[in-house]
Motif scaffolding. Structure first.
Motif, PDB file in Angstrom:
ATOM      1  N   ILE A  62       0.870  -1.172   0.000  1.00  9.60           N
ATOM      2  CA  ILE A  62       0.000   0.000   0.000  1.00  9.60           C
ATOM      3  C   ILE A  62       0.904   1.219   0.000  1.00  9.60           C
ATOM      4  CG2 ILE A  62      -1.784   1.243   1.256  1.00  9.60           C
ATOM      5  CD1 ILE A  62      -2.551  -1.584   2.422  1.00  9.60           C
ATOM      6  N   LEU A 156      -0.710  -1.250  -4.511  1.00  5.61           N
ATOM      7  CA  LEU A 156      -1.919  -0.442  -4.457  1.00  5.61           C
ATOM      8  C   LEU A 156      -1.503   1.009  -4.236  1.00  5.61           C
ATOM      9  CD1 LEU A 156      -4.932   0.074  -4.360  1.00  5.61           C
ATOM     10  CD2 LEU A 156      -4.943  -0.659  -1.959  1.00  5.61           C
ATOM     11  N   GLU A 184      -6.319  -1.348 -13.212  1.00  5.10           N
ATOM     12  CA  GLU A 184      -5.291  -2.372 -13.022  1.00  5.10           C
ATOM     13  C   GLU A 184      -4.295  -2.298 -14.174  1.00  5.10           C
ATOM     14  OE1 GLU A 184      -6.875  -6.325 -12.556  1.00  5.10           O
ATOM     15  OE2 GLU A 184      -8.606  -5.581 -11.427  1.00  5.10           O
ATOM     16  N   LEU A 194      -2.360  -1.465  -8.999  1.00  5.35           N
ATOM     17  CA  LEU A 194      -3.787  -1.209  -8.819  1.00  5.35           C
ATOM     18  C   LEU A 194      -3.933   0.193  -8.241  1.00  5.35           C
ATOM     19  CD1 LEU A 194      -6.684  -2.467  -8.851  1.00  5.35           C
ATOM     20  CD2 LEU A 194      -6.206  -3.297  -6.535  1.00  5.35           C
ATOM     21  N   ASP A 195      -4.902   0.950  -8.743  1.00  9.22           N
ATOM     22  CA  ASP A 195      -5.065   2.344  -8.337  1.00  9.22           C
ATOM     23  C   ASP A 195      -6.298   2.563  -7.473  1.00  9.22           C
ATOM     24  OD1 ASP A 195      -2.858   3.127  -9.850  1.00  9.22           O
ATOM     25  OD2 ASP A 195      -4.069   3.563 -11.625  1.00  9.22           O
ATOM     26  N   SER A 196      -6.161   3.514  -6.541  1.00 11.40           N
ATOM     27  CA  SER A 196      -7.303   4.004  -5.778  1.00 11.40           C
ATOM     28  C   SER A 196      -7.141   5.494  -5.575  1.00 11.40           C
ATOM     29  CB  SER A 196      -7.383   3.319  -4.407  1.00 11.40           C
ATOM     30  OG  SER A 196      -8.382   3.929  -3.597  1.00 11.40           O
ATOM     31  N   VAL A 217     -11.797  -2.131  -3.897  1.00 11.70           N
ATOM     32  CA  VAL A 217     -10.417  -2.124  -4.386  1.00 11.70           C
ATOM     33  C   VAL A 217      -9.549  -3.057  -3.550  1.00 11.70           C
ATOM     34  CG1 VAL A 217      -8.342  -0.700  -4.637  1.00 11.70           C
ATOM     35  CG2 VAL A 217     -10.538   0.156  -5.435  1.00 11.70           C
ATOM     36  N   ALA A 221      -7.377  -6.246  -4.703  1.00 11.69           N
ATOM     37  CA  ALA A 221      -5.942  -6.346  -4.412  1.00 11.69           C
ATOM     38  C   ALA A 221      -5.630  -7.678  -3.743  1.00 11.69           C
ATOM     39  CB  ALA A 221      -5.521  -5.191  -3.519  1.00 11.69           C
TER      40      ALA A 221
END
Length: 228
Positions: A62, A156, A184, A194-196, A217, A221
């Motif tokens: 993260i 992430l 993704e 992976l994006d948030s 999300v 992940a």
């Protein structure tokens, strides 16, 4: 990977805590700590670079932007002491990635399971806006830290700037991997980015990022990282 141990991460953290490479960041993080201590005469601020933390065998990284001036810069642990952590840690707990839904400081008993948290810049920047030179200077710490986490499968990224910093770490062209919430990206080394949206107060209080959106999300992940 032989030789990768929690002790090696601890050695890195001790070295990081002494870093004074970026004059602007050093001045700001220490000024914030001095002013707050004088104002309240109670709490000692960490006011140093903030190390990452988590499971040395993590499959999920993260990756945030930078410590908050009165959050991580105060506590010494990423995403604690402010609204971002109040949103993030309950979500990690719901996902089974944290042992409890709240973290306040190092040594408070929270443990991460299969996950590790760090950021692109380790010192609190004025206005939460690191310069390009500060991103570049801290990228050396990113390289060393991630080299000690050989089991990582999924990154992430919390926000566009964290996303861009990870792409730069891998020497990848940003235009080929556009940021979008929930996007993704398969990376050349076999890992997945992976994006948030960032878990900032600005995003969570306006509804741009809801708990349900972030839970989705995190679930993705976990699936990509093959975490039970």
């Amino acid at each position: 990977m032989a030789g990768v141990t929690p002790e090696r991460l601890e050695d890195l953290y001790r070295e990081l805590a002494a870093c004074r490479r970026c004059e602007r960041l050093v001045a700001w993080r220490e000024e914030v700590g001095r002013k707050k201590r004088r104002a309240f005469r109670a709490e000692t601020y960490w006011a140093r670079p903030v190390p990452g933390f988590g499971d040395p065998n993590a499959r999920l990284l993260i990756f945030g932007l930078a410590p908050g001036a009165h959050g991580s810069n105060r506590t010494g642990r990423m995403f604690t002491g402010d609204a971002s952590g109040d949103f993030l840690y309950p979500a990690l707990w719901r996902a089974g990635l944290a042992s409890r839904p709240r973290s306040e400081r190092p040594g408070d008993g929270l443990e991460l399971r299969g996950a590790y948290i760090t950021a692109a810049v380790r010192c609190a920047p004025p206005g939460n806006k690191p310069t390009r030179a500060e991103f570049a200077a801290c990228s050396a710490w990113t390289a060393r830290e991630l080299a000690l986490l050989p089991e990582l499968r999924v990154y992430l990224a919390l926000g566009r700037l964290a996303h861009d910093a990870l792409l730069e770490h891998h020497g990848l062209v940003k235009a080929r991997f556009p940021f979008a919430h929930g996007a993704e990206h398969a990376l050349p080394d076999g890992r997945v980015l992976l994006d948030s949206y960032h878990v900032s107060r600005q995003n969570t209080q306006t509804g741009r990022l809801t708990a349900a959106m972030f839970d989705e999300v995190l679930a993705r992940a976990k699936a990509l990282a093959e975490l039970a």
